[in-house]
Design a protein around this motif. Structure first.
Motif, short mmCIF file in Angstrom:
data_model
loop_
_atom_site.label_atom_id
_atom_site.label_comp_id
_atom_site.label_asym_id
_atom_site.label_seq_id
_atom_site.Cartn_x
_atom_site.Cartn_y
_atom_site.Cartn_z
N VAL A 126 0.89 -1.12 -0.09
CA VAL A 126 0.12 -0.04 0.13
C VAL A 126 0.83 1.10 -0.07
CG1 VAL A 126 -1.70 1.15 1.22
CG2 VAL A 126 -1.72 -1.25 1.32
N GLY A 127 0.69 2.18 -0.88
CA GLY A 127 1.31 3.44 -1.09
C GLY A 127 0.45 4.59 -0.19
N TRP A 128 0.93 5.60 0.13
CA TRP A 128 0.43 6.78 0.84
C TRP A 128 -0.59 7.17 0.18
CZ3 TRP A 128 -0.40 8.50 5.26
CH2 TRP A 128 -0.86 10.03 5.63
N GLN A 129 -1.94 7.28 0.69
CA GLN A 129 -3.08 7.86 0.38
C GLN A 129 -3.48 6.90 -1.01
OE1 GLN A 129 -5.26 9.60 2.05
NE2 GLN A 129 -3.74 10.17 3.66
N GLU A 130 -3.07 5.69 -1.11
CA GLU A 130 -3.65 4.88 -2.14
C GLU A 130 -4.77 4.20 -1.88
OE1 GLU A 130 -1.73 1.27 -5.21
OE2 GLU A 130 -0.75 2.07 -3.34
N LYS A 131 -5.91 4.28 -2.84
CA LYS A 131 -7.08 3.87 -2.48
C LYS A 131 -7.36 2.43 -3.03
CE LYS A 131 -11.42 3.96 -1.40
NZ LYS A 131 -11.70 3.96 0.38
N PHE A 132 -7.82 1.36 -2.06
CA PHE A 132 -8.14 0.08 -2.43
C PHE A 132 -9.44 -0.21 -1.94
CE2 PHE A 132 -3.54 -0.33 -2.48
CZ PHE A 132 -3.22 -1.07 -3.69
N PHE A 133 -10.34 -0.50 -2.90
CA PHE A 133 -11.96 -0.62 -2.64
C PHE A 133 -12.14 -1.92 -1.80
CE2 PHE A 133 -11.78 2.37 -6.23
CZ PHE A 133 -12.40 3.34 -5.76
N ASN A 174 -6.95 -6.91 -4.64
CA ASN A 174 -7.00 -7.15 -3.06
C ASN A 174 -8.57 -7.69 -3.01
OD1 ASN A 174 -8.26 -4.51 -4.04
ND2 ASN A 174 -8.62 -4.43 -1.83
N ARG A 175 -8.60 -8.52 -1.96
CA ARG A 175 -9.83 -9.04 -1.68
C ARG A 175 -10.28 -8.63 -0.17
NH1 ARG A 175 -12.40 -13.37 -3.85
NH2 ARG A 175 -12.71 -14.08 -1.73
N ARG A 176 -9.10 -8.86 0.63
CA ARG A 176 -9.86 -8.60 2.09
C ARG A 176 -9.04 -7.25 2.75
NH1 ARG A 176 -11.80 -12.61 5.10
NH2 ARG A 176 -11.92 -14.82 4.27
N ILE A 177 -7.79 -6.87 2.20
CA ILE A 177 -7.21 -5.63 2.71
C ILE A 177 -7.60 -4.50 1.77
CG2 ILE A 177 -5.03 -4.64 3.08
CD1 ILE A 177 -4.04 -7.33 3.50
N PHE A 178 -8.27 -3.48 2.32
CA PHE A 178 -8.65 -2.26 1.59
C PHE A 178 -8.08 -1.02 2.44
CE2 PHE A 178 -12.08 -3.57 4.29
CZ PHE A 178 -12.62 -2.42 4.78
N THR A 179 -8.32 -0.03 1.77
CA THR A 179 -7.80 1.35 2.50
C THR A 179 -9.00 2.26 2.76
OG1 THR A 179 -6.82 2.31 0.59
CG2 THR A 179 -5.62 0.88 2.12
N TYR A 180 -8.64 3.26 3.77
CA TYR A 180 -9.69 4.53 3.87
C TYR A 180 -8.72 5.62 3.87
CZ TYR A 180 -13.98 2.11 5.05
OH TYR A 180 -15.10 1.10 5.21
N THR A 181 -8.79 6.60 2.98
CA THR A 181 -7.75 7.64 2.67
C THR A 181 -8.49 8.88 3.68
OG1 THR A 181 -9.24 8.41 0.89
CG2 THR A 181 -7.31 7.11 0.55
N ASP A 182 -7.48 9.77 3.49
CA ASP A 182 -7.96 11.04 4.39
C ASP A 182 -9.41 11.72 4.10
OD1 ASP A 182 -6.90 12.94 6.62
OD2 ASP A 182 -7.17 14.41 4.99
N HIS A 183 -9.70 11.83 2.81
CA HIS A 183 -10.96 12.42 2.54
C HIS A 183 -12.08 11.69 2.56
CE1 HIS A 183 -8.53 15.90 1.49
NE2 HIS A 183 -7.55 15.12 0.92
N ASP A 184 -12.15 10.22 2.80
CA ASP A 184 -13.23 9.27 2.57
C ASP A 184 -13.99 9.83 3.85
OD1 ASP A 184 -12.40 7.80 0.47
OD2 ASP A 184 -11.28 6.25 1.76
N ARG A 185 -15.18 9.71 3.64
CA ARG A 185 -16.13 9.82 4.49
C ARG A 185 -16.40 8.85 5.91
NH1 ARG A 185 -22.10 9.17 1.31
NH2 ARG A 185 -21.48 7.29 0.30
N TYR A 186 -16.03 7.59 5.55
CA TYR A 186 -15.80 6.79 6.29
C TYR A 186 -15.00 6.65 7.29
CZ TYR A 186 -19.11 4.48 2.79
OH TYR A 186 -20.04 4.09 2.10
N THR A 187 -13.77 7.53 6.94
CA THR A 187 -12.77 7.75 8.10
C THR A 187 -13.31 8.53 9.43
OG1 THR A 187 -11.35 7.86 6.12
CG2 THR A 187 -10.38 8.78 8.34
N SER A 188 -14.31 9.33 9.00
CA SER A 188 -14.91 10.15 10.26
C SER A 188 -15.75 9.32 10.95
CB SER A 188 -15.34 11.35 10.06
OG SER A 188 -16.41 11.43 8.76
N CYS A 189 -16.40 8.37 10.30
CA CYS A 189 -17.42 7.45 10.95
C CYS A 189 -16.81 6.30 11.80
CB CYS A 189 -18.29 7.04 9.61
SG CYS A 189 -19.17 8.25 8.90
N LEU A 190 -15.49 6.19 11.56
CA LEU A 190 -15.08 5.14 12.48
C LEU A 190 -15.09 5.41 14.17
CD1 LEU A 190 -11.87 4.05 10.56
CD2 LEU A 190 -13.95 2.85 10.72
N PRO A 191 -15.44 4.67 14.76
CA PRO A 191 -15.61 4.86 16.26
C PRO A 191 -14.19 5.07 16.96
CG PRO A 191 -16.12 2.44 16.04
CD PRO A 191 -16.26 3.30 14.65
#
Length: 562
Positions: free
Chosen positions: A75-82, A119-136
């Motif tokens: 994974v690279g910096w701010q690289e998006k994996f769905f 990728n199948r199981r590993i994915f990323t949330y970048t800084d601008h993803d809305r799910y990043t702020s939704c994590l508890p």
């Protein structure tokens, strides 16, 4: 087998001058099954036996399906994996609300048309993803999925809430946020809860879908694997730290299955080549040399000296506060007075007005904090070479006034500040007074419509410098003591003394008399004059030479003497 885990799940802070875009992290997850656990245990036993290790490892290695039980991804910096959930979500264009969602919709369509995602199981949330702020908060710190149990500190919880507040301002429909950004009347509890370090940091989360083989894409199976943060100034925070050859981390899923996974995080960023490293060091060295030369060109080689026999007086002052006055919304009007033999530069401002400041109750008094800076520079020139005393110093006169919402002006007090004769830092408090007119009419006028008796000449707060009499009488002049004003002064004095030529002639004559005779006196004078002319020519020639030639010549001279 239970001891082969890395329990140090704290964050690690790294500092690097390299660009953050060059960061590459390899993440590997592996499901711990009975077969894999037995294989790993036997591998550790047979690795010590070199003669039987190859045969036993080959026969005990798992030949079954391992593709769904383990995965490795760089994974690279701010690289998006769905994730599987995002692939299904962004396929529908109606679910895209923001420009970022529409961009993801285009990328998902391109992946479906191509070879698909790698990728199948590993994915990323970048800084601008809305799910990043939704994590508890507990999932952001990932303390419940590792074996080491630790509760987040008070500062960690507040810092997490800072990120939530910053993300909440990004609305889905790009509308104005409903919450108040500025609180003009904060309470003590509000200040205590919001007093945290709010550094702007970019965040990236590496996630893992630890669900069963046929149940990928469910939000409850998502698990935080690693978090990377950077502030853009070379600081990189990684949680958990890279394994660096140590044991893998242990992850236990929630639910009935309670599956165990191994997590390995490694830094696989490309190392810089030796020639590139030397080139970068030379570039930084050249940059620092150029910056040093630029600063030296601004400062110069010598101090800026005043002319001969002139005292240079500089003051960097600050009007700190005013307290003890009757009305609110105070401001101060001030000006400087120069005594005889003092002068200033033509562009020097000799007066000023502060901003209007509301008072704050501290104890039993109302205090107005101005923190108003000012600069003053003046020159003193003596009339005679033998006179080295300064008879008078400059004076700062000031007047404190108030202005309310009805535009009513009131004079609150007069005062003066005598600039200190000693250089250095000084904190001075000046008390004020105002003229008082007897009778109720003046008091009613001051209360209802404003206005009060004022001084026609502000220098009469003290004995004016232009006063030529012997005694200044203020008999019958009624005044009232009001408040005080505090100043901070940083004073600098610079001067060049006169050369007493008469004294030098007397000393030289005494030396000549000791040598004896007029002829010897004339010969010595001739030698001294010739020596002075030669020394002057050498100094002029030295000034015309380049600085690098002078430095190299002095270095050669030191080496030859050594």
């Amino acid at each position: 087998m239970t001891d082969c885990w890395n329990t140090d799940t704290g964050e690690a802070v790294y500092r690097s001058r390299d660009a953050i875009k060059n960061l590459k992290i390899k993440v590997r997850i592996e499901r711990v099954t009975s077969t894999s656990a037995l294989t790993q245990h036997l591998q550790q036993q047979f690795l010590s036996r070199q003669d039987r290790g190859a045969i036993e490892l080959e026969t005990l290695s798992s030949q079954g399906q391992t593709g769904d039980n383990e995965e490795e991804l760089v994974v690279g910096w701010q690289e998006k994996f769905f994730s599987q959930y995002e692939m299904e979500l962004f396929q529908n264009e109606a679910a895209c609300q923001t420009p970022l969602d529409r961009q993801y919709h285009t990328e998902v369509k391109a992946l479906n048309r191509g070879k698909g995602r790698r990728n199948r199981r590993i994915f990323t949330y970048t800084d601008h993803d809305r799910y990043t702020s939704c994590l508890p908060v507990h999932q952001l710190h990932a303390t419940d999925i590792f074996t080491t149990k630790s509760n987040p500190t008070f500062l960690a919880e507040r810092m997490a809430s800072v990120r939530h507040r910053r993300q909440e301002r990004r609305t889905m429909d790009s509308s104005v946020p409903k919450s108040k950004i500025i609180n003009w009347e904060p309470t003590e509890e509000f200040v205590r809860n919001r007093h945290v370090v709010n550094n702007v940091m970019q965040t990236m989360h590496i996630m893992g879908d630890l669900g069963a083989s046929g149940r990928l894409g469910q939000k409850e199976n998502e698990c935080l694997l690693a978090t990377i943060k950077t502030d853009g100034c070379g600081t990189v925070i990684v949680k958990p730290d890279f394994n660096k050859g140590k044991e893998p981390y242990r992850i236990v899923t929630e639910g009935e299955r309670r599956e165990v996974w191994r997590l390995t995080v490694e830094n696989v960023s490309a190392c810089m080549k030796p020639e590139d490293k030397v080139r970068e060091q030379n570039m930084y060295k050249d940059l620092y040399i150029r910056h040093k030369e630029y600063l030296n060109s601004l400062v110069g080689q010598d101090f800026e000296m005043p002319p001969l026999g002139i005292l240079r007086y500089m003051t960097n002052g600050e009007i700190v506060s005013a307290q003890g006055f009757e009305y609110d919304n105070l401001y101060i009007h001030f000006f400087m007075e120069l005594p005889n033999n003092w002068s200033s530069r033509p562009f020097q401002s000799m007066s000023g007005v502060t901003q209007t400041c509301r008072t704050k109750t501290l104890g039993k008094e109302n205090v107005a904090f101005f923190s108003y800076p000012f600069h003053f520079e003046a020159f003193y020139m003596t009339e005679k070479e033998s006179d080295h005393s300064v008879p008078q110093w400059p004076v700062l006169y000031f007047k404190v006034l108030s202005l309310d919402s009805w535009q009513r002006y009131r004079t609150e007090g007069y005062g003066y500040l005598l600039f200190p004769a000693m250089p250095g830092k000084h904190t001075m408090t000046c008390h004020t007074w105002r003229p008082l007119q007897m009778g109720t009419v003046s008091a009613l006028r001051r209360f209802f419509i404003g206005g009060s008796p004022e001084l026609e000449d502000h220098s009469y707060v003290r004995i004016p410098g232009t006063f030529k009499g012997e005694r200044l009488s203020r008999f019958g002049f009624c005044t009232e003591t009001t408040g005080s004003v505090t100043f901070n002064l940083n004073c600098i004095q610079q001067a060049r003394a006169f050369v007493d030529t008469a004294m030098l002639k007397k000393r030289r004559q005494r030396v000549f008399d000791q040598l004896g005779g007029f002829s010897q006196q004339g010969a010595v004078c001739t030698i001294l004059e010739a020596f002075q002319r030669a020394r002057k020519k050498m100094q002029e020639a030295r000034k015309s030479l380049p600085q690098d030639l002078i430095s190299s010549a002095s270095q050669l001279q030191i080496e030859s003497s050594a």
